[in-house]
Design a protein around this motif. Structure first.
Motif, PDB file in Angstrom:
ATOM      1  N   VAL A  49       0.809  -1.217   0.000  1.00 45.06           N
ATOM      2  CA  VAL A  49       0.000   0.000   0.000  1.00 45.06           C
ATOM      3  C   VAL A  49       0.845   1.272   0.000  1.00 45.06           C
ATOM      4  CG1 VAL A  49      -1.938  -1.220   1.043  1.00 45.06           C
ATOM      5  CG2 VAL A  49      -0.343   0.005   2.522  1.00 45.06           C
ATOM      6  N   ARG A  50       2.133   1.119  -0.280  1.00 48.78           N
ATOM      7  CA  ARG A  50       3.020   2.279  -0.363  1.00 48.78           C
ATOM      8  C   ARG A  50       2.876   2.966  -1.722  1.00 48.78           C
ATOM      9  NH1 ARG A  50       8.633   0.050   0.119  1.00 48.78           N
ATOM     10  NH2 ARG A  50       7.676  -1.504  -1.240  1.00 48.78           N
ATOM     11  N   ALA A  51       3.507   4.100  -1.851  1.00 49.30           N
ATOM     12  CA  ALA A  51       3.496   4.843  -3.110  1.00 49.30           C
ATOM     13  C   ALA A  51       4.156   4.018  -4.213  1.00 49.30           C
ATOM     14  CB  ALA A  51       4.235   6.169  -2.942  1.00 49.30           C
ATOM     15  N   ASP A  52       3.741   4.259  -5.444  1.00 51.65           N
ATOM     16  CA  ASP A  52       4.268   3.531  -6.602  1.00 51.65           C
ATOM     17  C   ASP A  52       5.796   3.558  -6.659  1.00 51.65           C
ATOM     18  OD1 ASP A  52       1.584   3.315  -7.253  1.00 51.65           O
ATOM     19  OD2 ASP A  52       1.655   4.839  -8.809  1.00 51.65           O
ATOM     20  N   LYS A  57      10.997   0.471  -6.172  1.00 50.75           N
ATOM     21  CA  LYS A  57      12.341   0.318  -5.611  1.00 50.75           C
ATOM     22  C   LYS A  57      12.549  -1.061  -5.003  1.00 50.75           C
ATOM     23  CE  LYS A  57      13.403   5.126  -4.610  1.00 50.75           C
ATOM     24  NZ  LYS A  57      13.762   6.108  -3.571  1.00 50.75           N
ATOM     25  N   GLY A  58      11.468  -1.711  -4.591  1.00 49.24           N
ATOM     26  CA  GLY A  58      11.563  -3.051  -4.022  1.00 49.24           C
ATOM     27  C   GLY A  58      10.300  -3.417  -3.285  1.00 49.24           C
ATOM     28  N   HIS A  59       9.788  -4.633  -3.571  1.00 56.69           N
ATOM     29  CA  HIS A  59       8.561  -5.102  -2.951  1.00 56.69           C
ATOM     30  C   HIS A  59       8.617  -6.621  -2.801  1.00 56.69           C
ATOM     31  CE1 HIS A  59       7.925  -5.239  -7.326  1.00 56.69           C
ATOM     32  NE2 HIS A  59       7.264  -6.355  -7.056  1.00 56.69           N
ATOM     33  N   ILE A  60       7.663  -7.165  -2.111  1.00 58.14           N
ATOM     34  CA  ILE A  60       7.579  -8.608  -1.919  1.00 58.14           C
ATOM     35  C   ILE A  60       7.104  -9.235  -3.224  1.00 58.14           C
ATOM     36  CG2 ILE A  60       6.420 -10.453  -0.650  1.00 58.14           C
ATOM     37  CD1 ILE A  60       6.208  -8.441   1.713  1.00 58.14           C
ATOM     38  N   ASP A  61       7.812 -10.269  -3.651  1.00 55.55           N
ATOM     39  CA  ASP A  61       7.444 -10.964  -4.881  1.00 55.55           C
ATOM     40  C   ASP A  61       6.031 -11.517  -4.743  1.00 55.55           C
ATOM     41  OD1 ASP A  61       7.739 -11.979  -7.440  1.00 55.55           O
ATOM     42  OD2 ASP A  61       8.848 -13.761  -6.789  1.00 55.55           O
ATOM     43  N   GLY A  62       5.182 -11.201  -5.682  1.00 55.32           N
ATOM     44  CA  GLY A  62       3.791 -11.648  -5.635  1.00 55.32           C
ATOM     45  C   GLY A  62       2.837 -10.587  -5.125  1.00 55.32           C
ATOM     46  N   ALA A  63       3.373  -9.488  -4.635  1.00 54.43           N
ATOM     47  CA  ALA A  63       2.526  -8.392  -4.150  1.00 54.43           C
ATOM     48  C   ALA A  63       2.045  -7.538  -5.315  1.00 54.43           C
ATOM     49  CB  ALA A  63       3.289  -7.527  -3.155  1.00 54.43           C
ATOM     50  N   GLU A  64       0.885  -6.982  -5.123  1.00 51.79           N
ATOM     51  CA  GLU A  64       0.359  -5.992  -6.055  1.00 51.79           C
ATOM     52  C   GLU A  64       0.445  -4.638  -5.380  1.00 51.79           C
ATOM     53  OE1 GLU A  64      -3.467  -7.054  -7.722  1.00 51.79           O
ATOM     54  OE2 GLU A  64      -3.024  -9.178  -7.415  1.00 51.79           O
ATOM     55  N   LEU A  66      -1.164  -1.150  -4.584  1.00 49.72           N
ATOM     56  CA  LEU A  66      -2.367  -0.338  -4.548  1.00 49.72           C
ATOM     57  C   LEU A  66      -2.257   0.588  -3.340  1.00 49.72           C
ATOM     58  CD1 LEU A  66      -5.108   0.410  -5.743  1.00 49.72           C
ATOM     59  CD2 LEU A  66      -6.117  -1.433  -4.371  1.00 49.72           C
ATOM     60  N   PRO A  67      -1.712   1.785  -3.572  1.00 47.38           N
ATOM     61  CA  PRO A  67      -1.586   2.735  -2.461  1.00 47.38           C
ATOM     62  C   PRO A  67      -2.942   2.966  -1.794  1.00 47.38           C
ATOM     63  CG  PRO A  67      -0.343   3.496  -4.350  1.00 47.38           C
ATOM     64  CD  PRO A  67      -1.167   2.327  -4.811  1.00 47.38           C
ATOM     65  N   HIS A  68      -2.903   3.115  -0.488  1.00 44.39           N
ATOM     66  CA  HIS A  68      -4.150   3.197   0.279  1.00 44.39           C
ATOM     67  C   HIS A  68      -5.059   4.322  -0.198  1.00 44.39           C
ATOM     68  CE1 HIS A  68      -2.632   6.551   2.728  1.00 44.39           C
ATOM     69  NE2 HIS A  68      -1.500   5.881   2.797  1.00 44.39           N
ATOM     70  N   HIS A  69      -4.485   5.425  -0.644  1.00 43.72           N
ATOM     71  CA  HIS A  69      -5.327   6.552  -1.065  1.00 43.72           C
ATOM     72  C   HIS A  69      -6.019   6.305  -2.416  1.00 43.72           C
ATOM     73  CE1 HIS A  69      -1.415   7.461  -2.904  1.00 43.72           C
ATOM     74  NE2 HIS A  69      -2.122   8.042  -3.851  1.00 43.72           N
ATOM     75  N   LYS A  70      -5.644   5.235  -3.111  1.00 42.75           N
ATOM     76  CA  LYS A  70      -6.271   4.896  -4.385  1.00 42.75           C
ATOM     77  C   LYS A  70      -7.303   3.780  -4.253  1.00 42.75           C
ATOM     78  CE  LYS A  70      -2.316   6.216  -7.251  1.00 42.75           C
ATOM     79  NZ  LYS A  70      -1.349   5.737  -8.255  1.00 42.75           N
ATOM     80  N   MET A  71      -7.536   3.316  -3.044  1.00 42.83           N
ATOM     81  CA  MET A  71      -8.472   2.212  -2.837  1.00 42.83           C
ATOM     82  C   MET A  71      -9.910   2.715  -2.924  1.00 42.83           C
ATOM     83  SD  MET A  71      -6.785   0.018   0.200  1.00 42.83           S
ATOM     84  CE  MET A  71      -5.230  -0.825  -0.066  1.00 42.83           C
ATOM     85  N   ASN A  72     -10.642   2.129  -3.853  1.00 42.59           N
ATOM     86  CA  ASN A  72     -12.062   2.434  -4.017  1.00 42.59           C
ATOM     87  C   ASN A  72     -12.705   1.256  -4.743  1.00 42.59           C
ATOM     88  OD1 ASN A  72     -11.636   2.780  -6.869  1.00 42.59           O
ATOM     89  ND2 ASN A  72     -10.923   4.860  -6.447  1.00 42.59           N
ATOM     90  N   VAL A  87      -2.439  -6.533   3.740  1.00 50.18           N
ATOM     91  CA  VAL A  87      -1.813  -5.255   3.411  1.00 50.18           C
ATOM     92  C   VAL A  87      -0.502  -5.087   4.182  1.00 50.18           C
ATOM     93  CG1 VAL A  87      -3.981  -4.133   2.786  1.00 50.18           C
ATOM     94  CG2 VAL A  87      -3.210  -4.018   5.146  1.00 50.18           C
ATOM     95  N   TYR A  88       0.453  -4.445   3.513  1.00 50.30           N
ATOM     96  CA  TYR A  88       1.696  -4.093   4.196  1.00 50.30           C
ATOM     97  C   TYR A  88       2.198  -2.755   3.676  1.00 50.30           C
ATOM     98  CZ  TYR A  88       4.642  -5.483   0.189  1.00 50.30           C
ATOM     99  OH  TYR A  88       5.246  -5.580  -1.048  1.00 50.30           O
ATOM    100  N   CYS A  89       3.017  -2.100   4.486  1.00 49.30           N
ATOM    101  CA  CYS A  89       3.652  -0.843   4.097  1.00 49.30           C
ATOM    102  C   CYS A  89       5.128  -0.913   4.483  1.00 49.30           C
ATOM    103  CB  CYS A  89       2.933   0.356   4.708  1.00 49.30           C
ATOM    104  SG  CYS A  89       2.994   0.442   6.500  1.00 49.30           S
TER     105      CYS A  89
END
Length: 130
Positions: A49-52, A57-64, A66-72, A87-89
């Protein structure tokens, strides 16, 4: 003389059991997520849920991402209503997971927080991908 630890009376066993069981209804940890991802047991959508830019720069393999402010509703339309989101940040110093969990709950979506976030993931010796 009592310590700061014991100054407030401890809960009885039944209260402790209820409290800790309830925590697991809201949280999971890096090890459990890693185990699910690496053993073909992923029955959830892992959302970073962090910024794009941070995701890139680096994320967990398999994660998508979707920053929290874009959730709708529109952003979640591709997922069935019963989809569990984890969810993780960035880590314990970040409240992005709480903001995301609140948004998901308001949209009537099942959600758990991965405690530790990226910091916890790395502390456990797991790697990020780009």
């Amino acid at each position: 003389m009592s310590s700061a630890v014991s100054r407030i009376p401890v809960a009885d066993s039944a209260e402790s059991l209820q409290h800790f069981e309830n925590l697991l209804r809201f949280e999971t940890d890096c090890w459990d997520v890693h185990h699910a991802l690496t053993n073909d047991r992923k029955d959830f959508v892992l959302l970073d849920v962090r910024a794009d830019i941070l995701f890139d720069k680096g994320h967990i393999d398999g994660a998508e991402n979707l920053p929290h402010h874009k959730m709708n509703e529109t952003a979640l339309a591709k997922y069935s209503k019963g989809t569990l989101f984890v969810v993780y940040c960035a880590g314990p110093h970040c409240n992005g997971t709480e903001k995301a969990a609140i948004r998901l709950a308001k949209l009537n979506r099942p959600v758990k927080k991965m405690i530790g976030g990226v910091t916890g993931w790395l502390d456990e010796g797991f790697e990020l991908v780009r």
